[in-house]
Design an enzyme around this catalytic site. Structure first.
Site, short mmCIF file in Angstrom:
data_model
loop_
_atom_site.label_atom_id
_atom_site.label_comp_id
_atom_site.label_asym_id
_atom_site.label_seq_id
_atom_site.Cartn_x
_atom_site.Cartn_y
_atom_site.Cartn_z
N HIS A 159 1.42 3.74 1.97
CA HIS A 159 1.88 4.46 3.16
C HIS A 159 3.40 4.58 3.02
CE1 HIS A 159 -1.78 3.81 6.02
NE2 HIS A 159 -1.82 4.99 5.43
N ASP A 170 5.99 4.39 4.80
CA ASP A 170 6.96 3.42 5.34
C ASP A 170 7.15 2.21 4.42
OD1 ASP A 170 4.31 2.88 6.18
OD2 ASP A 170 4.95 1.67 7.90
N HIS A 171 6.25 2.01 3.46
CA HIS A 171 6.33 0.85 2.57
C HIS A 171 6.86 1.16 1.17
CE1 HIS A 171 4.00 -1.85 5.31
NE2 HIS A 171 3.77 -0.67 5.83
N ASP A 185 0.15 -3.96 5.73
CA ASP A 185 -0.44 -3.74 7.05
C ASP A 185 -1.89 -4.17 7.04
OD1 ASP A 185 2.00 -2.49 7.33
OD2 ASP A 185 1.20 -0.48 7.52
N HIS A 215 6.57 -5.82 11.00
CA HIS A 215 6.00 -4.49 11.19
C HIS A 215 5.85 -4.20 12.69
CE1 HIS A 215 3.39 -0.98 10.32
NE2 HIS A 215 3.87 -1.04 9.10
N HIS A 262 0.84 -1.20 0.00
CA HIS A 262 0.00 0.00 0.00
C HIS A 262 0.86 1.24 0.00
CE1 HIS A 262 0.93 -0.56 4.21
NE2 HIS A 262 0.30 0.52 4.59
N HIS A 311 -6.99 -2.56 6.30
CA HIS A 311 -6.13 -1.53 6.87
C HIS A 311 -6.87 -0.19 6.76
CE1 HIS A 311 -2.39 0.15 8.21
NE2 HIS A 311 -1.98 0.62 7.05
ZN LIG Z 1 3.22 0.35 7.67
ZN LIG Z 2 0.00 1.35 6.59
#
Ligand SMILES: [Zn+2]
Ligand SMILES: [Zn+2]
Length: 302
Positions: free
Chosen positions: A62, A64-65, A208, A266, A60, A137
Site C-alpha cells: 500500500h 503509505d508504506h 497493517d 498507524h 505490504h 489486512h
Molecule cells: Zn497503511
Molecule cells: Zn494497508
C-alpha cells in the site's frame, strides 16, 4: 537496542505525523520497517544515517508504506557502499522496486538484494534472526520480528577460581563456550562456571492488520510490540472492514501475550488529539504508548 518511531500516521500524513516507518537500532546496525513518504527526512531528524541501514522490511504494497523507498534508494546511490542492502517484502516487492529503478532511471552502485518472503524465518544471523508473520489486512501483508538468540549465562569468577583457574585468557575461552584442559589433566566445561543462558530480546512490527492469531502467538513474552492501532473501539466495524485494529483489541492481545512494551502506530488522522486512544489503551494495558513521530524507546537486555 532501541526503537525509533519515524512515522506513526496511517494512510495520509498529518502535520504531526509522518507516514509509516520505524527503525530498530542494534549495536550500530539499523533495520527499517516500512518506508512511507518522508522517511528520509525522519531518519535525518532522528540522526540515523541511511548508510547504516542494513535491511529494510516492507509490510505490504500500500502506498503509505512504500512510497519513500525509491527516494531512499536513489540517495543511497550517491555514495559508494560496500555492504549489500537487503529489502524483504511480500510478493510484488521485487516488481515494485525494479519498476521504479527502471522508470526513474536511478543507479545502485551497491548490491541490492530483493527478497520476496513468506511466513517463517527469513534471515539468520550469528546473534539474531528475523521472522515474518502473516497479517490479516485487505492486501497481502507481513509482520516482522527480530529475535535474538540466547546469550551465555553470567560468568562466575568465584567458581572459576575455586576450580583452580587464574584470571586470564582461559576465562574468555570458557565464556565463548569452549572446554579447557588444565595442566593436571582436569577438564573444565563452560557449564561449570556459567549461569543459566540468558534469553535474547524480541521486537515485533505488525501493521497493517486486524488482530490476528499469528501475531498474538509471536508476541508471547515480546520485549516490544509495535502494532496497528489505527482506530478507537468506537470504530470497531470500520477497523474490521478496512483491515485494521482498534487500540482496545491490541491492548487486550498484548496483555494476554505478556508483552513488555506496547507501541500503537498507524494512527488515523481523525485523532489530532491522541489522548482518547491513550486512555482507551491504558485501561487495559497501563504502560501502552501511542506512537508519536521520533520517539525513542530503549529495549534493555533482560
Ligand atoms: Zn497503511
Ligand atoms: Zn494497508
Amino acid at each position: 537496542m532501541k526503537v525509533i518511531t519515524l512515522g506513526t500516521s496511517g494512510a495520509v500524513p498529518t502535520l504531526k505525523r509522518s507516514l509509516p516507518a520505524a527503525a530498530l537500532q542494534r549495536e550500530g546496525e539499523i533495520f527499517l520497517f516500512d518506508c512511507g513518504e518522508g522517511t528520509q527526512m525522519q531518519l535525518m531528524k532522528a540522526k540515523l544515517s541511511i548508510y547504516k541501514v542494513e535491511k529494510i522490511f516492507i509490510s505490504h504494497l500500500h502506498g503509505d508504506h512504500v512510497v519513500g523507498l525509491p527516494g531512499l534508494l536513489m540517495s543511497l546511490g550517491q555514495t559508494p557502499r560496500e555492504k549489500p542492502l537487503f529489502i524483504y517484502g511480500p510478493r510484488g516487492i521485487k516488481d515494485y522496486v525494479l519498476a521504479n529503478k527502471k522508470h526513474l532511471n536511478f543507479h545502485c552502485e551497491y548490491e541490492l538484494l530483493l527478497r520476496e518472503v513468506k511466513e517463517g524465518i527469513i534471515s539468520e544471523e550469528d546473534k539474531y534472526r528475523f521472522e515474518a508473520v502473516a497479517l490479516d489486512h485487505n492486501h497481502l501483508s507481513l509482520g516482522y520480528a527480530l529475535i535474538e538468540k540466547e546469550r551465555p549465562g553470567k560468568f562466575s569468577v568465584e567458581k572459576a577460581k575455586s576450580l583452580g583457574l587464574e584470571e586470564g585468557p582461559l576465562f574468555g575461552k570458557l565464556q565463548r563456550g569452549e572446554d579447557i584442559k588444565l595442566e593436571n589433566g582436569k577438564v573444565i566445561h563452560p557449564r561449570d562456571v556459567l549461569g543459566k543462558p540468558r534469553r535474547g530480546r524480541k521486537v515485533i512490527y505488525a501493521t497493517d492488520t486486524r488482530p490476528c492469531p499469528g501475531v498474538a502467538k509471536l508476541s508471547q513474552g515480546a520485549d516490544v510490540l509495535i502494532h496497528d492501532g489505527m482506530f478507537s473501539q468506537q470504530e470497531e466495524k470500520e477497523a474490521r472492514e478496512r483491515g485494521h485494529s482498534t487500540v482496545t483489541q491490541v491492548a487486550r492481545m498484548a496483555k494476554d501475550a505478556g508483552v513488555n512494551r506496547l507501541i500503537l502506530t498507524h494512527i488515523s488522522s481523525r485523532y489530532p488529539d491522541d489522548n482518547l486512544l491513550l486512555k482507551e489503551a491504558r485501561t487495559i494495558f497501563p504502560s501502552a504508548i501511542i506512537g508519536r513521530d521520533l520517539m525513542e524507546i530503549e529495549v534493555p537486555l533482560p
